[in-house]
Design an enzyme around this catalytic site. Structure first.
Site, mmCIF file in Angstrom:
data_model
loop_
_atom_site.group_PDB
_atom_site.id
_atom_site.type_symbol
_atom_site.label_atom_id
_atom_site.label_comp_id
_atom_site.label_asym_id
_atom_site.label_seq_id
_atom_site.Cartn_x
_atom_site.Cartn_y
_atom_site.Cartn_z
ATOM 1 N N ALA A 95 -5.742 5.175 5.581
ATOM 2 C CA ALA A 95 -4.365 5.015 5.115
ATOM 3 C C ALA A 95 -3.605 4.072 6.035
ATOM 4 C CB ALA A 95 -3.665 6.375 5.054
ATOM 5 N N ASP A 96 -2.561 3.485 5.490
ATOM 6 C CA ASP A 96 -1.666 2.658 6.290
ATOM 7 C C ASP A 96 -0.253 2.805 5.744
ATOM 8 O OD1 ASP A 96 -1.583 0.471 8.457
ATOM 9 O OD2 ASP A 96 -0.385 -0.373 6.837
ATOM 10 N N THR A 97 0.694 2.978 6.648
ATOM 11 C CA THR A 97 2.097 3.172 6.266
ATOM 12 C C THR A 97 2.951 2.048 6.839
ATOM 13 O OG1 THR A 97 1.829 5.579 6.197
ATOM 14 C CG2 THR A 97 4.076 4.736 6.354
#
Length: 207
Positions: free
Chosen positions: A90-92
């Site tokens: 994931a990447d935010t």
């Protein structure tokens, strides 16, 4: 009337979220304690495995595309691990008036970011990638976050007593700053924490 009720019941049953039954061991490729806590809260068994990944991206991508692009790059680093695991990456990112706010470089940079966010609204995007040996799927979620005005004294207090350096936009919604600054949100709260759990569960169930 009976036919209508039967039809409505059938629609509810058919659209009810499927129960996810874990068949492969899960690898969470993230050092984020928030993501780890969220997966635990979902009652998923997983291990954490980390690898260094270049998180650069093409400049012409939109915020949602950036989040998904980096999540996919992270998944590519785990090609061999996917032979016997389900890998979740994931990447935010935080987007403020078309500006991407990543993790701050230092305290001064964190102060600058939080000053921008004070009294305004911004968007938080999380891209997620789920990959196995023979299948890969990606998605993103976006949440609109509205900040009350926060003073320089409050920003400095937060930077001194908490750790904004490992957070996109220099803040954690679950931290002290979130308690005093976030007026409201539109969308998923867990997405702002770094993992949209509802969408993740639905995607795992269909995977």
């Amino acid at each position: 009337m009976c036919l209508i009720l039967v039809g409505l019941y059938s629609f509810i049953v058919n659209t009810r979220q499927a129960m996810y039954k874990q068949t492969l061991p899960i690898l969470l490729a993230s050092k984020s304690p928030r993501r780890q806590e969220l997966l635990k809260s979902m009652d998923l068994d997983f291990k954490v495995r980390l690898k260094e990944v270049d998180e650069s991206y093409p400049e012409d991508l939109l915020p949602a595309e950036i989040a998904v692009y980096i999540a996919q790059k992270k998944a590519e680093a785990f090609t061999t691990d996917r032979n016997d695991h389900l890998v979740i990456t994931a990447d935010t990112i935080v987007a403020y008036k078309n500006e991407i706010l990543g993790k701050p470089d230092d305290a001064g940079h964190a102060f600058e970011m939080l000053t921008k966010l004070s009294g305004t609204n911004h968007q938080v995007y999380t891209g997620v990638c789920i990959a196995s040996a023979d299948k890969i799927t990606s998605f993103y979620d976006v949440t609109e976050v509205f900040f009350n005005p926060i003073s320089s004294e409050q920003i400095n207090y937060y930077i001194k007593n908490y750790n904004p350096m490992d957070k996109a936009g220099a803040y954690g919604v679950q931290d002290w700053i979130g308690m005093i600054a976030v007026e409201r949100i539109i969308g998923s709260y867990t997405n702002v924490m770094g993992l949209p759990t509802e969408k993740l569960y639905r995607t795992l169930s269909a995977f």
